[in-house]
Design a protein around this motif. Structure first.
Motif, mmCIF file in Angstrom:
data_model
loop_
_atom_site.group_PDB
_atom_site.id
_atom_site.type_symbol
_atom_site.label_atom_id
_atom_site.label_comp_id
_atom_site.label_asym_id
_atom_site.label_seq_id
_atom_site.Cartn_x
_atom_site.Cartn_y
_atom_site.Cartn_z
ATOM 1 N N HIS A 1 0.863 -1.177 0.000
ATOM 2 C CA HIS A 1 0.000 0.000 0.000
ATOM 3 C C HIS A 1 0.905 1.235 0.000
ATOM 4 O O HIS A 1 1.772 1.358 0.854
ATOM 5 C CB HIS A 1 -0.879 0.049 1.254
ATOM 6 C CG HIS A 1 -1.706 -1.176 1.473
ATOM 7 N ND1 HIS A 1 -2.809 -1.477 0.710
ATOM 8 C CD2 HIS A 1 -1.590 -2.162 2.389
ATOM 9 C CE1 HIS A 1 -3.341 -2.596 1.152
ATOM 10 N NE2 HIS A 1 -2.615 -3.041 2.164
ATOM 11 N N THR A 2 0.705 2.120 -0.966
ATOM 12 C CA THR A 2 1.426 3.391 -0.986
ATOM 13 C C THR A 2 0.402 4.489 -0.752
ATOM 14 O O THR A 2 -0.516 4.676 -1.548
ATOM 15 C CB THR A 2 2.144 3.610 -2.332
ATOM 16 O OG1 THR A 2 3.006 2.491 -2.571
ATOM 17 C CG2 THR A 2 2.956 4.885 -2.318
ATOM 18 N N ILE A 3 0.559 5.194 0.352
ATOM 19 C CA ILE A 3 -0.418 6.209 0.760
ATOM 20 C C ILE A 3 0.303 7.540 0.879
ATOM 21 O O ILE A 3 1.292 7.660 1.598
ATOM 22 C CB ILE A 3 -1.053 5.826 2.114
ATOM 23 C CG1 ILE A 3 -1.681 4.434 2.030
ATOM 24 C CG2 ILE A 3 -2.068 6.864 2.551
ATOM 25 C CD1 ILE A 3 -1.986 3.816 3.366
ATOM 26 N N LYS A 4 -0.217 8.534 0.155
ATOM 27 C CA LYS A 4 0.317 9.888 0.292
ATOM 28 C C LYS A 4 -0.734 10.719 1.012
ATOM 29 O O LYS A 4 -1.910 10.692 0.655
ATOM 30 C CB LYS A 4 0.631 10.489 -1.075
ATOM 31 C CG LYS A 4 1.798 9.804 -1.746
ATOM 32 C CD LYS A 4 2.190 10.458 -3.038
ATOM 33 C CE LYS A 4 3.358 9.690 -3.654
ATOM 34 N NZ LYS A 4 3.774 10.230 -4.920
ATOM 35 N N SER A 5 -0.284 11.448 2.027
ATOM 36 C CA SER A 5 -1.235 12.251 2.795
ATOM 37 C C SER A 5 -0.630 13.596 3.142
ATOM 38 O O SER A 5 0.592 13.746 3.217
ATOM 39 C CB SER A 5 -1.659 11.510 4.063
ATOM 40 O OG SER A 5 -0.540 11.302 4.885
ATOM 41 N N GLU A 6 -1.514 14.552 3.347
ATOM 42 C CA GLU A 6 -1.091 15.890 3.734
ATOM 43 C C GLU A 6 -1.130 16.008 5.251
ATOM 44 O O GLU A 6 -2.006 15.445 5.909
ATOM 45 C CB GLU A 6 -2.016 16.943 3.105
ATOM 46 C CG GLU A 6 -1.903 17.025 1.610
ATOM 47 C CD GLU A 6 -2.847 18.051 0.995
ATOM 48 O OE1 GLU A 6 -3.787 18.494 1.689
ATOM 49 O OE2 GLU A 6 -2.647 18.371 -0.173
ATOM 50 N N VAL A 7 -0.170 16.762 5.778
ATOM 51 C CA VAL A 7 -0.081 16.991 7.218
ATOM 52 C C VAL A 7 -0.022 18.488 7.439
ATOM 53 O O VAL A 7 0.666 19.199 6.709
ATOM 54 C CB VAL A 7 1.198 16.318 7.785
ATOM 55 C CG1 VAL A 7 1.330 16.573 9.263
ATOM 56 C CG2 VAL A 7 1.192 14.840 7.500
#
Length: 192
Positions: free
Chosen positions: A163-169
């Motif tokens: 699973h490759t997950i890109k998220s904003e913080v």
């Protein structure tokens, strides 16, 4: 003879005065040592436990309560550890493999990198029969850690799920990558 008694009286008075001075010094040293120890104890306690409390006895009482709380947490963690060991052992028996020395090696990888405006999380959750659901991982990332997922890709390669997950913080300087990694590793291990 009167002079001998006079000298004896003077010497006992001197000895008595010296003993008082020595006792006073010893007591002063004891009070200083107690003050240092109490200060050290106070600095070891969480701030919310000593807030508003001024006396040493209050601090010692709070320290005793805090030790009990920590003992309970240790017992809870021991139970969780034993449960994880049991789960890992049973899953290894089912597959016919031996238990590795390091249980975290069951999770092939949880890699988290800072990227501009967020984080990239790459998770290899093991084999395709792994019961870990992507929704459980998302709950940790979104609900518990407060990240906004903007991109997610799942690939299956050689029986392994990636699973490759890109998220904003919001604030990447205060984001704890290690905590998120530990939560994800534990979630994957518990799902086995």
């Amino acid at each position: 003879m009167a002079e001998d008694q006079k000298e004896h009286k003077i010497s006992t008075t001197l000895n008595s005065d010296e003993k008082k001075i020595i006792r006073r010094e010893v007591e002063k040293q004891r009070r200083m040592q107690m003050s240092i120890l109490c200060s050290s104890l106070r600095s070891s306690l969480p701030i919310h436990l000593i807030k508003g409390k001024r006396s040493v006895s209050d601090h010692i009482g709070e320290a005793a309560n805090y030790v009990q709380i920590l003992k309970e947490k240790v017992k809870e963690l021991e139970i969780k550890r034993d449960k994880l060991k049991e789960i890992i052992s049973s899953s290894m028996v089912e597959t016919g493999n031996e238990l590795p020395a390091d249980p975290s090696s069951l999770v092939k990888c949880v890699n988290i990198n800072l990227i501009p405006d967020g984080v990239e999380i790459v998770i290899c959750s093991g084999f395709e029969d792994c019961r870990m659901r992507l929704s459980d991982l998302m709950k940790i990332i979104v609900l518990e850690e407060g990240c906004d997922v903007v991109h997610c890709v799942t690939n299956q390669v050689n029986g392994k799920i990636f699973h490759t997950i890109k998220s904003e913080v919001e604030d990447s300087t205060h984001f704890d990558l290690g905590r998120l990694q530990n939560k994800l590793v534990h979630a994957i291990l518990l799902a086995r």
